[in-house]
Design a protein around this motif. Structure first.
Motif, PDB file in Angstrom:
ATOM      1  N   CYS A  49      88.234  -4.776   1.847  1.00  0.00           N
ATOM      2  CA  CYS A  49      87.615  -5.912   1.152  1.00  0.00           C
ATOM      3  C   CYS A  49      86.638  -6.640   2.065  1.00  0.00           C
ATOM      4  N   CYS A  50      86.854  -6.532   3.377  1.00  0.00           N
ATOM      5  CA  CYS A  50      85.987  -7.202   4.356  1.00  0.00           C
ATOM      6  C   CYS A  50      84.718  -6.406   4.640  1.00  0.00           C
ATOM      7  N   VAL A  51      84.649  -5.192   4.097  1.00  0.00           N
ATOM      8  CA  VAL A  51      83.491  -4.325   4.348  1.00  0.00           C
ATOM      9  C   VAL A  51      82.793  -3.938   3.053  1.00  0.00           C
ATOM     10  N   ALA A  52      83.557  -3.411   2.108  1.00  0.00           N
ATOM     11  CA  ALA A  52      82.964  -2.834   0.900  1.00  0.00           C
ATOM     12  C   ALA A  52      82.278  -3.856   0.000  1.00  0.00           C
ATOM     13  N   LEU A  53      82.843  -5.050  -0.080  1.00  0.00           N
ATOM     14  CA  LEU A  53      82.372  -6.029  -1.064  1.00  0.00           C
ATOM     15  C   LEU A  53      81.235  -6.912  -0.525  1.00  0.00           C
ATOM     16  N   PRO A  54      80.244  -7.199  -1.365  1.00  0.00           N
ATOM     17  CA  PRO A  54      79.168  -8.122  -0.975  1.00  0.00           C
ATOM     18  C   PRO A  54      79.515  -9.537  -1.403  1.00  0.00           C
ATOM     19  N   TYR A  55      78.922 -10.518  -0.784  1.00  0.00           N
ATOM     20  CA  TYR A  55      79.015 -11.877  -1.280  1.00  0.00           C
ATOM     21  C   TYR A  55      77.821 -12.687  -0.802  1.00  0.00           C
ATOM     22  N   ALA A  56      77.552 -13.745  -1.553  1.00  0.00           N
ATOM     23  CA  ALA A  56      76.395 -14.586  -1.263  1.00  0.00           C
ATOM     24  C   ALA A  56      76.853 -15.937  -0.730  1.00  0.00           C
ATOM     25  N   LYS A  57      76.042 -16.542   0.112  1.00  0.00           N
ATOM     26  CA  LYS A  57      76.351 -17.852   0.671  1.00  0.00           C
ATOM     27  C   LYS A  57      76.528 -18.858  -0.455  1.00  0.00           C
ATOM     28  N   SER A  58      77.642 -19.561  -0.441  1.00  0.00           N
ATOM     29  CA  SER A  58      77.985 -20.483  -1.531  1.00  0.00           C
ATOM     30  C   SER A  58      79.093 -21.407  -1.055  1.00  0.00           C
ATOM     31  N   ALA A  59      79.664 -22.132  -2.008  1.00  0.00           N
ATOM     32  CA  ALA A  59      80.788 -23.005  -1.667  1.00  0.00           C
ATOM     33  C   ALA A  59      81.998 -22.202  -1.215  1.00  0.00           C
ATOM     34  N   ASP A  60      82.043 -20.920  -1.607  1.00  0.00           N
ATOM     35  CA  ASP A  60      83.178 -20.070  -1.254  1.00  0.00           C
ATOM     36  C   ASP A  60      82.937 -19.212  -0.027  1.00  0.00           C
ATOM     37  N   PHE A  61      81.664 -19.011   0.331  1.00  0.00           N
ATOM     38  CA  PHE A  61      81.336 -18.163   1.471  1.00  0.00           C
ATOM     39  C   PHE A  61      80.260 -18.830   2.325  1.00  0.00           C
ATOM     40  N   ALA A  62      80.499 -18.858   3.609  1.00  0.00           N
ATOM     41  CA  ALA A  62      79.604 -19.581   4.520  1.00  0.00           C
ATOM     42  C   ALA A  62      78.322 -18.830   4.843  1.00  0.00           C
ATOM     43  N   PHE A  63      78.270 -17.542   4.501  1.00  0.00           N
ATOM     44  CA  PHE A  63      77.087 -16.746   4.808  1.00  0.00           C
ATOM     45  C   PHE A  63      76.982 -15.576   3.837  1.00  0.00           C
ATOM     46  N   LEU A  72      85.550  -9.390  11.226  1.00  0.00           N
ATOM     47  CA  LEU A  72      86.480  -8.264  11.168  1.00  0.00           C
ATOM     48  C   LEU A  72      86.658  -7.680  12.569  1.00  0.00           C
ATOM     49  N   ASN A  73      87.900  -7.629  13.036  1.00  0.00           N
ATOM     50  CA  ASN A  73      88.188  -7.111  14.372  1.00  0.00           C
ATOM     51  C   ASN A  73      88.255  -5.581  14.384  1.00  0.00           C
ATOM     52  N   ALA A  74      88.323  -5.030  15.580  1.00  0.00           N
ATOM     53  CA  ALA A  74      88.395  -3.580  15.745  1.00  0.00           C
ATOM     54  C   ALA A  74      89.664  -2.990  15.139  1.00  0.00           C
ATOM     55  N   ASP A  75      90.724  -3.807  15.029  1.00  0.00           N
ATOM     56  CA  ASP A  75      91.986  -3.329  14.454  1.00  0.00           C
ATOM     57  C   ASP A  75      92.037  -3.552  12.939  1.00  0.00           C
ATOM     58  N   TYR A  76      90.893  -3.880  12.335  1.00  0.00           N
ATOM     59  CA  TYR A  76      90.747  -4.101  10.881  1.00  0.00           C
ATOM     60  C   TYR A  76      91.404  -5.393  10.395  1.00  0.00           C
ATOM     61  N   ARG A  77      91.766  -6.267  11.319  1.00  0.00           N
ATOM     62  CA  ARG A  77      92.339  -7.553  10.949  1.00  0.00           C
ATOM     63  C   ARG A  77      91.262  -8.631  11.025  1.00  0.00           C
ATOM     64  N   CYS A  78      91.451  -9.684  10.241  1.00  0.00           N
ATOM     65  CA  CYS A  78      90.509 -10.799  10.234  1.00  0.00           C
ATOM     66  C   CYS A  78      90.730 -11.687  11.455  1.00  0.00           C
TER      67      CYS A  78
END
Length: 270
Positions: free
Chosen positions: A13-27, A38-44
């Protein structure tokens, strides 16, 4: 059963999905591009402080177990970092698998309800068929016309709703409120203490609505948008098709009564 397990997923979900800067996303982030956190171990890297870092949208997303199914079953533990050649296919498959797993979540709930005994066989058949679809090879899944299968499942979920709400259907006495519910627009509505027991709130926009002390028992909440709705002291026991992600997007407190399968979001207690 059909909930995300990030420990067994490759951060899809941290890679495949796009999102736009908004009240829910900072960038802004493009689909197929790893989030900067996203870290090298796939954790946030900021999982415990997502809301404080302007990424509230991440806290209200649920893949319903699709991430670990793709990571551990479909690709047998091989990640998009291990084999870049499968990355695009894996990312394209993710939202399709997510939709199928969401259907499984709702079907599983429907099967657990005593009111659905009359359609139990049909629900079980739909469950089996959906599970079989998730076991297809990646190409077949990507070519799957999801809306066709969703329509079949939705018909059973509507029947489930009618059976559960039963004698409470048409319980909303206020004509204006009843009309609003049918229009699906209750954005910012003052519903404090309202008796909504048995109401059909499928897909209703309840964004920033005041639902404090409201009775939402036996309501159908599938797809209802409760972002920033205040559920403090509300009764949601017996409601159906409510997800943890929906609760995470709302406000509430320790007095909010929830179905036993769901938990109080941590931000409600701070």
């Amino acid at each position: 059963m059909y909930t995300g397990d990030c420990e067994k997923c490759f951060g899809l979900c941290c890679v495949a999905l796009p999102y736009a800067k908004s009240a829910d996303f900072a960038f802004n982030k493009d689909g197929g591009t790893p989030c900067q956190h996203l870290n090298a171990d796939y954790r946030c890297g900021i999982h415990k402080s997502l809301r404080n870092n302007g990424l509230r949208g991440c806290t209200v997303y649920d893949c319903f177990g699709a991430g670990q199914k793709i990571s551990q079953v479909v690709y047998n533990g091989k990640s998009w970092r291990d084999d870049p050649a499968i990355a695009e296919e894996m990312f394209n498959l993710f939202p399709i698998m997510q939709q199928l797993h969401e259907m499984l979540y709702y079907l599983n709930e429907a099967l657990s309800l005593k009111e659905t005994h009359s359609i139990y066989t049909e629900l079980q058949e739909a469950m089996t068929k959906t599970e079989q679809l998730t076991d297809q090879d990646p190409k077949s899944l990507i070519d799957l016309h999801v809306p066709t299968h969703r329509a079949l499942v939705n018909d059973l979920l509507v029947q489930t709703s009618e059976l559960v709400r039963g004698k409470f259907r048409g319980n909303v006495e206020n004509p204006k409120l009843s009309k609003k519910i049918k229009s699906r627009d209750l954005i910012g509505a003052n519903l404090r203490g309202a008796n909504l027991r048995g109401a059909n709130l499928r897909g209703v926009l309840l964004i920033a609505a005041d639902l404090r002390e409201a009775d939402l028992g036996m309501t159908d909440l599938i797809g209802a948008d409760v972002r920033d709705a205040d559920l403090s002291g509300a009764n949601l026991e017996g409601s159906i098709f409510l997800t943890q992600a929906q609760l995470n997007s709302a406000k509430g407190n320790g007095k909010t009564k929830l179905p036993s399968s769901l938990s109080v979001p941590s931000h409600w207690l701070h």
